[in-house]
Design a protein around this motif. Structure first.
Motif, PDB file in Angstrom:
ATOM      1  N   ALA A 354       0.806  -1.213   0.000  1.00  0.00           N
ATOM      2  CA  ALA A 354       0.000   0.000   0.000  1.00  0.00           C
ATOM      3  C   ALA A 354       0.845   1.271   0.000  1.00  0.00           C
ATOM      4  O   ALA A 354       0.337   2.347  -0.222  1.00  0.00           O
ATOM      5  CB  ALA A 354      -0.931   0.004   1.223  1.00  0.00           C
ATOM      6  N   SER A 355       2.157   1.137   0.237  1.00  0.00           N
ATOM      7  CA  SER A 355       2.988   2.331   0.290  1.00  0.00           C
ATOM      8  C   SER A 355       3.308   2.877  -1.097  1.00  0.00           C
ATOM      9  O   SER A 355       3.819   3.979  -1.225  1.00  0.00           O
ATOM     10  CB  SER A 355       4.306   2.008   1.016  1.00  0.00           C
ATOM     11  N   VAL A 356       3.043   2.118  -2.149  1.00  0.00           N
ATOM     12  CA  VAL A 356       3.346   2.561  -3.509  1.00  0.00           C
ATOM     13  C   VAL A 356       2.171   3.361  -4.059  1.00  0.00           C
ATOM     14  O   VAL A 356       1.040   2.908  -4.034  1.00  0.00           O
ATOM     15  CB  VAL A 356       3.642   1.356  -4.417  1.00  0.00           C
ATOM     16  N   SER A 357       2.432   4.535  -4.553  1.00  0.00           N
ATOM     17  CA  SER A 357       1.345   5.412  -4.991  1.00  0.00           C
ATOM     18  C   SER A 357       1.097   5.275  -6.488  1.00  0.00           C
ATOM     19  O   SER A 357       1.955   4.860  -7.245  1.00  0.00           O
ATOM     20  CB  SER A 357       1.685   6.867  -4.657  1.00  0.00           C
ATOM     21  N   LEU A 358      -0.109   5.639  -6.911  1.00  0.00           N
ATOM     22  CA  LEU A 358      -0.462   5.549  -8.321  1.00  0.00           C
ATOM     23  C   LEU A 358       0.382   6.439  -9.214  1.00  0.00           C
ATOM     24  O   LEU A 358       0.681   6.046 -10.339  1.00  0.00           O
ATOM     25  CB  LEU A 358      -1.950   5.867  -8.489  1.00  0.00           C
ATOM     26  N   PRO A 359       0.796   7.627  -8.790  1.00  0.00           N
ATOM     27  CA  PRO A 359       1.664   8.408  -9.672  1.00  0.00           C
ATOM     28  C   PRO A 359       2.925   7.660 -10.100  1.00  0.00           C
ATOM     29  O   PRO A 359       3.428   7.850 -11.202  1.00  0.00           O
ATOM     30  CB  PRO A 359       2.005   9.639  -8.816  1.00  0.00           C
ATOM     31  N   GLU A 360       3.451   6.783  -9.234  1.00  0.00           N
ATOM     32  CA  GLU A 360       4.624   6.003  -9.618  1.00  0.00           C
ATOM     33  C   GLU A 360       4.286   5.049 -10.769  1.00  0.00           C
ATOM     34  O   GLU A 360       5.128   4.769 -11.614  1.00  0.00           O
ATOM     35  CB  GLU A 360       5.154   5.230  -8.418  1.00  0.00           C
ATOM     36  N   LEU A 361       3.047   4.563 -10.795  1.00  0.00           N
ATOM     37  CA  LEU A 361       2.640   3.661 -11.858  1.00  0.00           C
ATOM     38  C   LEU A 361       2.474   4.409 -13.177  1.00  0.00           C
ATOM     39  O   LEU A 361       2.863   3.908 -14.231  1.00  0.00           O
ATOM     40  CB  LEU A 361       1.346   2.945 -11.478  1.00  0.00           C
ATOM     41  N   THR A 362       1.886   5.582 -13.132  1.00  0.00           N
ATOM     42  CA  THR A 362       1.755   6.354 -14.364  1.00  0.00           C
ATOM     43  C   THR A 362       3.130   6.746 -14.889  1.00  0.00           C
ATOM     44  O   THR A 362       3.367   6.792 -16.094  1.00  0.00           O
ATOM     45  CB  THR A 362       0.900   7.615 -14.147  1.00  0.00           C
ATOM     46  N   GLY A 363       4.067   7.019 -13.963  1.00  0.00           N
ATOM     47  CA  GLY A 363       5.427   7.313 -14.388  1.00  0.00           C
ATOM     48  C   GLY A 363       6.075   6.102 -15.048  1.00  0.00           C
ATOM     49  O   GLY A 363       6.813   6.243 -16.036  1.00  0.00           O
ATOM     50  N   LEU A 364       5.796   4.902 -14.532  1.00  0.00           N
ATOM     51  CA  LEU A 364       6.324   3.683 -15.128  1.00  0.00           C
ATOM     52  C   LEU A 364       5.740   3.470 -16.522  1.00  0.00           C
ATOM     53  O   LEU A 364       6.448   3.057 -17.453  1.00  0.00           O
ATOM     54  CB  LEU A 364       6.002   2.485 -14.226  1.00  0.00           C
ATOM     55  N   ALA A 365       4.449   3.756 -16.694  1.00  0.00           N
ATOM     56  CA  ALA A 365       3.815   3.631 -18.006  1.00  0.00           C
ATOM     57  C   ALA A 365       4.455   4.595 -19.006  1.00  0.00           C
ATOM     58  O   ALA A 365       4.771   4.227 -20.146  1.00  0.00           O
ATOM     59  CB  ALA A 365       2.309   3.907 -17.894  1.00  0.00           C
ATOM     60  N   ARG A 366       4.664   5.842 -18.579  1.00  0.00           N
ATOM     61  CA  ARG A 366       5.293   6.826 -19.475  1.00  0.00           C
ATOM     62  C   ARG A 366       6.728   6.415 -19.819  1.00  0.00           C
ATOM     63  O   ARG A 366       7.190   6.578 -20.948  1.00  0.00           O
ATOM     64  CB  ARG A 366       5.277   8.210 -18.831  1.00  0.00           C
ATOM     65  N   GLU A 367       7.436   5.857 -18.818  1.00  0.00           N
ATOM     66  CA  GLU A 367       8.811   5.441 -19.056  1.00  0.00           C
ATOM     67  C   GLU A 367       8.872   4.308 -20.075  1.00  0.00           C
ATOM     68  O   GLU A 367       9.784   4.272 -20.911  1.00  0.00           O
ATOM     69  CB  GLU A 367       9.455   4.994 -17.738  1.00  0.00           C
ATOM     70  N   TYR A 368       7.901   3.398 -20.047  1.00  0.00           N
ATOM     71  CA  TYR A 368       7.889   2.301 -21.015  1.00  0.00           C
ATOM     72  C   TYR A 368       7.790   2.834 -22.444  1.00  0.00           C
ATOM     73  O   TYR A 368       8.561   2.434 -23.323  1.00  0.00           O
ATOM     74  CB  TYR A 368       6.721   1.355 -20.722  1.00  0.00           C
ATOM     75  N   PHE A 369       6.860   3.760 -22.678  1.00  0.00           N
ATOM     76  CA  PHE A 369       6.703   4.301 -24.040  1.00  0.00           C
ATOM     77  C   PHE A 369       7.894   5.199 -24.418  1.00  0.00           C
ATOM     78  O   PHE A 369       8.256   5.287 -25.591  1.00  0.00           O
ATOM     79  CB  PHE A 369       5.375   5.050 -24.154  1.00  0.00           C
ATOM     80  N   ARG A 370       8.511   5.838 -23.429  1.00  0.00           N
ATOM     81  CA  ARG A 370       9.709   6.628 -23.717  1.00  0.00           C
ATOM     82  C   ARG A 370      10.838   5.722 -24.206  1.00  0.00           C
ATOM     83  O   ARG A 370      11.568   6.049 -25.135  1.00  0.00           O
ATOM     84  CB  ARG A 370      10.149   7.394 -22.465  1.00  0.00           C
ATOM     85  N   ARG A 371      10.951   4.552 -23.603  1.00  0.00           N
ATOM     86  CA  ARG A 371      11.989   3.607 -24.027  1.00  0.00           C
ATOM     87  C   ARG A 371      11.665   3.003 -25.395  1.00  0.00           C
ATOM     88  O   ARG A 371      12.579   2.695 -26.163  1.00  0.00           O
ATOM     89  CB  ARG A 371      12.148   2.497 -22.988  1.00  0.00           C
ATOM     90  N   LEU A 372      10.385   2.847 -25.704  1.00  0.00           N
ATOM     91  CA  LEU A 372      10.012   2.367 -27.028  1.00  0.00           C
ATOM     92  C   LEU A 372      10.406   3.362 -28.115  1.00  0.00           C
ATOM     93  O   LEU A 372      10.554   2.993 -29.280  1.00  0.00           O
ATOM     94  CB  LEU A 372       8.495   2.138 -27.100  1.00  0.00           C
ATOM     95  N   ASP A 373      10.568   4.619 -27.733  1.00  0.00           N
ATOM     96  CA  ASP A 373      10.843   5.695 -28.691  1.00  0.00           C
ATOM     97  C   ASP A 373      12.276   5.656 -29.219  1.00  0.00           C
ATOM     98  O   ASP A 373      12.686   6.557 -29.956  1.00  0.00           O
ATOM     99  CB  ASP A 373      10.576   7.050 -28.027  1.00  0.00           C
ATOM    100  N   ARG A 374      13.023   4.629 -28.861  1.00  0.00           N
ATOM    101  CA  ARG A 374      14.382   4.424 -29.373  1.00  0.00           C
ATOM    102  C   ARG A 374      15.290   5.631 -29.119  1.00  0.00           C
ATOM    103  O   ARG A 374      15.992   6.104 -30.011  1.00  0.00           O
ATOM    104  CB  ARG A 374      14.364   4.087 -30.873  1.00  0.00           C
ATOM    105  N   THR A 375      15.238   6.148 -27.908  1.00  0.00           N
ATOM    106  CA  THR A 375      16.078   7.307 -27.563  1.00  0.00           C
ATOM    107  C   THR A 375      17.300   6.880 -26.756  1.00  0.00           C
ATOM    108  O   THR A 375      17.938   7.701 -26.107  1.00  0.00           O
ATOM    109  CB  THR A 375      15.262   8.329 -26.760  1.00  0.00           C
ATOM    110  N   GLY A 376      17.607   5.584 -26.772  1.00  0.00           N
ATOM    111  CA  GLY A 376      18.798   5.109 -26.083  1.00  0.00           C
ATOM    112  C   GLY A 376      18.676   5.104 -24.576  1.00  0.00           C
ATOM    113  O   GLY A 376      19.669   5.270 -23.867  1.00  0.00           O
ATOM    114  N   ASN A 377      17.447   4.905 -24.073  1.00  0.00           N
ATOM    115  CA  ASN A 377      17.224   4.973 -22.630  1.00  0.00           C
ATOM    116  C   ASN A 377      17.044   3.606 -21.980  1.00  0.00           C
ATOM    117  O   ASN A 377      16.427   3.484 -20.938  1.00  0.00           O
ATOM    118  CB  ASN A 377      15.986   5.835 -22.341  1.00  0.00           C
TER     119      ASN A 377
END
Length: 458
Positions: A354-377
């Protein structure tokens, strides 16, 4: 031949975790824990069954709980204990393990009673516990010479026969009262004997627990019932029908669609309704070898992880007076796709991340698509659960641009969470991207949140 065989220790389920040559075996510790309950921890050795029976006799209890935490040990002693487990419930608690010979003991527990008289397996484990099976093996002592291969093979066959005969005898006794399942399912038996001694076949996913008749324990709030979304209700009903008409297959030759379903992707759903705390899903010609048309009814109860599911054939919506053609009881974990690890599922009990907040999950979702963008991340697949990474690497190879356009919805239940988003994805070589409405599902692995599934939310 017996004197030669006595130079060997019969190991675990295969049936003992190998000991370092020359290291003395540590006998199991069998301790009374409260009234009508005992614990068995450590290596299983000859005489442990007698000590356990002495505790049961001193308690003079009709029903008894046996809590297990063992790496295995003597298969002969394990089978002797297994034979005696009438009116016993075996339990593996959180973060504990029950391997090899211990797994035989765990699977043999059964309880009988009632009028009419009825018997059924009574074995339960926590989602974070480990239950492991593998093939029997022979372990030479420090000073012995290896005997000819044919003798070792004959000895191994004897162990196989002892295990099979013991569980056939127990299963026949339970089946004689009307129980239609199996004390040791044929698929589990096959998996056990095809798993090398240095490996384990472990019980991890929801369909394994359901097929093999293993109960789940955990944090169950007394004042709450399992809360299913529409997608989960559809999946639960689909799983009930799949189990009824095809059956979860854990052999090497399963059905082609086994394990391919995702939340929000259940076929042939024609209607969904609620009535009080009941949910109803209607299927129209669902193809499971036959075309099934009818209604599925789901009932949940406060403080109970079990969901009752009724099936009604035909187009008519069930009234409160209607009688189901068939009833089934399932753990709420079956409201998720088959092959979902149960350790990541919860309905919000304590200790569920319960200590993990939803904003961390939305950040993880954004990070996944950022990595798909082939920016070397970094590899996008590194954010997924391990089982999915190879498939994600393959799928991502055809994507050259991606971004999250909007977060539409987010929800969480214990160690499971989901984010509905709108994303733009451009295939390599395409002049422009396509916009998709997607649902990303997450699980708390104990080492942080990871992506478990990505599917259409339309």
């Amino acid at each position: 031949m017996r004197p030669l065989l006595s130079a060997f220790t019969v190991a675990t389920l295969g049936l003992v975790v190998s000991l370092t040559p020359g290291a003395p075996a540590s006998a199991a510790e069998i301790t009374q824990r409260g009234s009508c309950e005992a614990t068995l921890t450590g290596q299983i050795d000859p005489g442990d069954g007698d000590r356990l029976q002495a505790i049961r006799d001193s308690d003079n209890c009709r029903y008894f709980d046996l809590v297990l935490s063992s790496p295995g040990g003597s298969v002969k002693e394990a089978l002797s204990i297994a034979d005696s487990l009438m009116n016993v419930t075996t339990v593996i608690e959180a973060d504990q393990q029950c391997l090899s010979a211990c797994a035989l003991i765990f699977m043999a527990a059964r309880t009988c009673g009632g009028a009419p008289y009825y018997c059924a397996p009574t074995r339960h484990m926590h989602p974070t516990a480990t239950l492991g099976f593998h093939a029997p093996f022979l372990k030479p002592g420090q000073a012995e010479q290896l005997v000819p291969l044919d003798l070792s093979f004959k000895a191994a066959l004897g162990i196989f026969a002892d295990i099979q005969n013991t569980f056939s005898r127990i299963s026949a006794s339970v089946a004689s009262t009307g129980y239609e399942g199996s004390m040791l399912h044929p698929d589990l038996f096959a998996k056990m004997f095809s798993t090398p001694p240095e490996e384990f076949y472990t019980i991890v996913t929801n369909d394994q627990f359901h097929t093999f008749g293993i109960g789940l324990t955990g944090d169950v709030p007394e004042d709450r019932a399992p809360e299913l979304s529409r997608d989960q209700a559809e999946m639960l009903c689909y799983n009930v029908l799949y189990d009824s008409y095809r059956g979860w297959n854990h052999s090497e030759y399963g059905f082609e669609d086994y394990g391919n379903m995702t939340l929000g992707d259940v076929p042939s759903v024609a209607d969904y309704r609620r009535r009080g705390n009941e949910q109803f899903v209607r299927f129209d010609a669902l193809n499971l070898g036959i075309g099934w048309t009818g209604w599925c009814q789901i009932r949940s109860y406060e403080g109970n992880p079990r969901l009752d599911v009724g099936l009604y054939k035909g187009d008519s919506f069930p009234s409160q007076e209607s009688r189901a053609d068939e009833w089934a009881g399932l753990h709420y974990s079956m409201a998720y796709p088959a092959q979902t690890p149960v350790a990541g599922l919860s309905w919000g009990g304590s200790g569920s991340g319960a200590s993990v907040s939803l904003p961390e999950l939305t950040g993880l979702a954004r990070e996944y698509f950022r990595r798909l963008d082939r920016t070397g991340n970094g590899a996008a697949s590194a954010l997924w659960i391990g089982e999915k990474r190879a498939a994600i690497d393959s799928a991502a190879s055809g994507i050259c641009a991606a971004e999250v356009l909007d977060i539409l919805n987010q929800s969480r239940s214990g160690r499971m969470a989901s984010v509905v988003l709108r994303a733009s994805v451009t295939a390599c070589g395409a002049s422009s991207g396509e916009s998709y409405r997607l649902r990303m599902e997450f699980t708390d692995t104990g080492n942080g949140w990871q992506i478990m599934a990505l599917s259409s939310a339309d």
